[in-house]
Design a protein around this motif. Structure first.
Motif, PDB file in Angstrom:
ATOM      1  N   ILE A   1       0.855  -1.177   0.000  1.00  0.00           N
ATOM      2  CA  ILE A   1       0.000   0.000   0.000  1.00  0.00           C
ATOM      3  C   ILE A   1       0.897   1.234   0.000  1.00  0.00           C
ATOM      4  N   GLN A   2       0.803   2.047  -1.051  1.00  0.00           N
ATOM      5  CA  GLN A   2       1.648   3.232  -1.193  1.00  0.00           C
ATOM      6  C   GLN A   2       0.907   4.441  -0.619  1.00  0.00           C
ATOM      7  N   ALA A   3       1.463   5.020   0.451  1.00  0.00           N
ATOM      8  CA  ALA A   3       0.801   6.105   1.168  1.00  0.00           C
ATOM      9  C   ALA A   3       1.840   7.133   1.616  1.00  0.00           C
ATOM     10  N   VAL A   4       1.361   8.376   1.837  1.00  0.00           N
ATOM     11  CA  VAL A   4       2.251   9.517   2.060  1.00  0.00           C
ATOM     12  C   VAL A   4       2.064  10.074   3.468  1.00  0.00           C
ATOM     13  N   VAL A   5       3.165  10.302   4.171  1.00  0.00           N
ATOM     14  CA  VAL A   5       3.107  10.857   5.520  1.00  0.00           C
ATOM     15  C   VAL A   5       2.695  12.326   5.484  1.00  0.00           C
ATOM     16  N   LEU A   6       3.427  13.154   4.757  1.00  0.00           N
ATOM     17  CA  LEU A   6       3.070  14.567   4.570  1.00  0.00           C
ATOM     18  C   LEU A   6       2.336  14.663   3.247  1.00  0.00           C
ATOM     19  N   ALA A   7       1.013  14.608   3.310  1.00  0.00           N
ATOM     20  CA  ALA A   7       0.191  14.323   2.139  1.00  0.00           C
ATOM     21  C   ALA A   7       0.099  15.504   1.180  1.00  0.00           C
ATOM     22  N   GLU A   8      -0.347  15.170  -0.039  1.00  0.00           N
ATOM     23  CA  GLU A   8      -0.428  16.163  -1.110  1.00  0.00           C
ATOM     24  C   GLU A   8      -1.486  17.221  -0.864  1.00  0.00           C
ATOM     25  N   LEU A   9      -2.679  16.795  -0.445  1.00  0.00           N
ATOM     26  CA  LEU A   9      -3.839  17.692  -0.429  1.00  0.00           C
ATOM     27  C   LEU A   9      -3.865  18.514   0.861  1.00  0.00           C
ATOM     28  N   ASP A  10      -3.011  19.548   0.870  1.00  0.00           N
ATOM     29  CA  ASP A  10      -2.857  20.436   2.022  1.00  0.00           C
ATOM     30  C   ASP A  10      -2.545  19.639   3.277  1.00  0.00           C
ATOM     31  N   GLY A  11      -1.640  18.678   3.124  1.00  0.00           N
ATOM     32  CA  GLY A  11      -1.343  17.770   4.222  1.00  0.00           C
ATOM     33  C   GLY A  11      -0.665  18.401   5.416  1.00  0.00           C
ATOM     34  N   LEU A  12      -0.100  19.592   5.250  1.00  0.00           N
ATOM     35  CA  LEU A  12       0.551  20.249   6.378  1.00  0.00           C
ATOM     36  C   LEU A  12      -0.412  21.051   7.230  1.00  0.00           C
ATOM     37  N   ALA A  13      -1.463  21.582   6.609  1.00  0.00           N
ATOM     38  CA  ALA A  13      -2.359  22.508   7.321  1.00  0.00           C
ATOM     39  C   ALA A  13      -3.742  21.944   7.600  1.00  0.00           C
ATOM     40  N   THR A  14      -4.232  21.052   6.738  1.00  0.00           N
ATOM     41  CA  THR A  14      -5.538  20.446   6.971  1.00  0.00           C
ATOM     42  C   THR A  14      -5.355  19.209   7.839  1.00  0.00           C
ATOM     43  N   PRO A  15      -5.986  19.153   9.001  1.00  0.00           N
ATOM     44  CA  PRO A  15      -5.727  18.046   9.933  1.00  0.00           C
ATOM     45  C   PRO A  15      -6.329  16.726   9.468  1.00  0.00           C
ATOM     46  N   ASN A  16      -5.861  15.658  10.076  1.00  0.00           N
ATOM     47  CA  ASN A  16      -6.445  14.337   9.841  1.00  0.00           C
ATOM     48  C   ASN A  16      -7.805  14.258  10.541  1.00  0.00           C
ATOM     49  N   PRO A  17      -8.534  13.138  10.432  1.00  0.00           N
ATOM     50  CA  PRO A  17      -9.871  13.062  11.025  1.00  0.00           C
ATOM     51  C   PRO A  17      -9.925  13.299  12.529  1.00  0.00           C
ATOM     52  N   TYR A  18      -8.788  13.260  13.208  1.00  0.00           N
ATOM     53  CA  TYR A  18      -8.755  13.459  14.650  1.00  0.00           C
ATOM     54  C   TYR A  18      -8.251  14.845  15.031  1.00  0.00           C
ATOM     55  N   GLY A  19      -8.179  15.721  14.026  1.00  0.00           N
ATOM     56  CA  GLY A  19      -7.810  17.102  14.296  1.00  0.00           C
ATOM     57  C   GLY A  19      -6.329  17.353  14.433  1.00  0.00           C
ATOM     58  N   ASN A  20      -5.492  16.417  13.976  1.00  0.00           N
ATOM     59  CA  ASN A  20      -4.047  16.542  14.151  1.00  0.00           C
ATOM     60  C   ASN A  20      -3.344  16.834  12.828  1.00  0.00           C
TER      61      ASN A  20
END
Length: 467
Positions: free
Chosen positions: A88-107
């Motif tokens: 499964i190929q996945a990105v830690v610092l994601a493309e779609l505003d991954g630095l500023a838009t939080p994950n589902p838990y607000g982080n």
């Protein structure tokens, strides 16, 4: 805090979950925790610690860590394990505003966009997904960052990396996931265009190796139409090449990029890490039509029979984990949880079934098998044979008749069958003596999408029939 999973209770739980997954999933991978990967002795494929070949069947889930909660991630990973995917190929610092838009838990992943200040809460969620993948026998092809964080040629950015903090971030990730089933993927849809870009990439790779003591394989994911070997073939940290044939045109002959890598020296394995996605608009414009299951099958078989170590599938809706309420990228139109069951994903399982039914690590590209192909210029068949002349595979994309030179079998009795890559079923032909050129006519009328794989086995070897 390092991602440490040495506790006895956790090990027992993991063992139990893996055992259950083995029973309920078709052709599951062995527990990744016990099977570190390395490059094979012939430098063409990947192998596990026990020496058995590893078949890379990847899926691009770039936004997995960023957009899915734990229940959703579990649903996705279980679906992929059941379909026979292995990476499964996945990105830690994601493309779609991954630095500023939080994950589902607000982080968010970093404090103040600083790679030296990772947010523990964000990485605990990444840990959960990595653990769940391991329990299901899946490897994570982990991209530390999408490329816009060091080369914002397009996308959200911002550019946050320098060589020193790239090395620190790499070391952090390497330490944290040292004991996990990880394959490292540098880059993230970007090519290095300046000396600074090169320095950042090398520093991050070296930081990871410092952190995990070099226990995991590493490659580089470039932008569309590009190939990691253009810049990094001789890099000490690059274990195998990855290219992106991309989404720009129909019938993109990706086997040319595979073959280009195959012919390079020193020899390194290679694969197409981002071919045309199922349900992606051709050249990003719906007016051009959409890529369908046949397009992804053709890319997979073309590349595999030109010497690839494996193949990555992708679905346009899944990489971005699109669903109602999210802004679609490039006309995404199907919720990710429905797109998981598009036909191409099921058919990738048939790809793995076919190749692992034979010692696929013995295959070498062998176009000389094809004596006559009426569609050689437009939709060519691709062929590969085993180094020991025990079997051969020929992919026919449009169901055209072929003349096959069987001299490799040296007058032995052979068994032939037509494998249907859409259904995973075979039509078995009568055994016959292999003498020079033999004509083969696939089932049904020739047309685009009536693709078949001709399987020819030396009868005395007694390979099992493929369904």
């Amino acid at each position: 805090m390092a991602h440490n999973k040495s506790a006895k209770s956790y090990t027992l739980l993991t063992t139990a979950v893996v055992a259950i997954a083995y029973i309920i999933c078709l052709q599951p991978a062995l527990p990744a925790q016990a099977q570190n990967l390395s490059v094979s002795d012939n430098d063409r494929y990947l192998v596990k610690e026990d020496g058995s070949p590893f078949f890379w069947l990847g899926d691009t889930a770039w936004e997995l860590f960023h957009r899915l909660d734990r229940e959703e991630a579990t649903r996705y990973l279980e679906n992929r394990a059941a379909k026979g995917f292995t990476v499964i190929q996945a990105v830690v610092l994601a493309e779609l505003d991954g630095l500023a838009t939080p994950n589902p838990y607000g982080n968010i992943p970093l404090a103040d966009h600083d790679p030296t200040q990772p947010n523990e809460s964000y990485f605990e969620h990444v840990d959960f997904i990595v653990d769940k993948a391991e329990a299901l026998g899946l490897y994570i092809g982990m991209l530390p960052t999408w490329g816009d964080k060091f080369n914002r040629k397009w996308g959200e950015g911002p550019e946050i990396f320098t060589p020193p903090n790239a090395r620190d971030f790499g070391a952090f990730l390497g330490r944290r996931y040292k004991d996990d089933p990880i394959i490292w993927i540098m880059g993230g849809d970007r090519n290095p265009e300046t000396e600074q870009h090169h320095e950042i990439i090398h520093a991050m790779a070296q930081g990871i190796q410092q952190g995990d003591d070099g226990t995991h394989l590493m490659t580089y994911h470039p932008q569309g139409g590009s190939n990691s070997s253009q810049w990094f073939h001789d890099a000490e940290w690059l274990d195998f090449n990855m290219f992106q044939s991309g989404h720009g045109k129909v019938d993109n002959k990706n086997y040319r990029m595979t073959l280009s890598n195959y012919q390079k020296s020193p020899v390194k394995p290679a694969l197409d890490g981002e071919p045309c996605y199922e349900d992606h608009p051709v050249s990003w414009d719906p007016e051009n039509g959409w890529f369908h299951a046949f397009d992804v099958r053709q890319a997979a078989y073309w590349s595999m029979l030109t010497g690839a170590l494996g193949h990555t599938y992708g679905n346009h809706n899944i990489w971005q984990m699109w669903e109602s309420g999210r802004e679609p990228v490039s006309s995404a139109r199907t919720p990710w949880y429905e797109a998981m069951d598009y036909p191409g994903a099921f058919q990738m399982k048939h790809l793995r079934t076919l190749f692992t039914s034979r010692p696929f690590n013995k295959l070498i590209p062998d176009q000389e098998l094809i004596a006559k192909d009426p569609l050689q210029g437009a939709a060519p068949a691709r062929a590969a044979s085993a180094r020991d002349n025990s079997f051969a595979l020929i992919y026919v994309p449009h169901g055209q008749s072929l003349d096959i030179d069987l001299s490799m079998f040296d007058n032995h009795i052979v068994k032939a069958s037509w494998f249907n890559p859409r259904m995973g079923k075979s039509i078995h032909l009568k055994s016959f003596k292999a003498q020079q050129v033999h004509s083969f006519d696939p089932p049904a009328d020739p047309r685009r999408g009536n693709d078949w794989v001709l399987v020819i086995d030396k009868e005395e070897v007694e390979y099992p029939p493929v369904r």
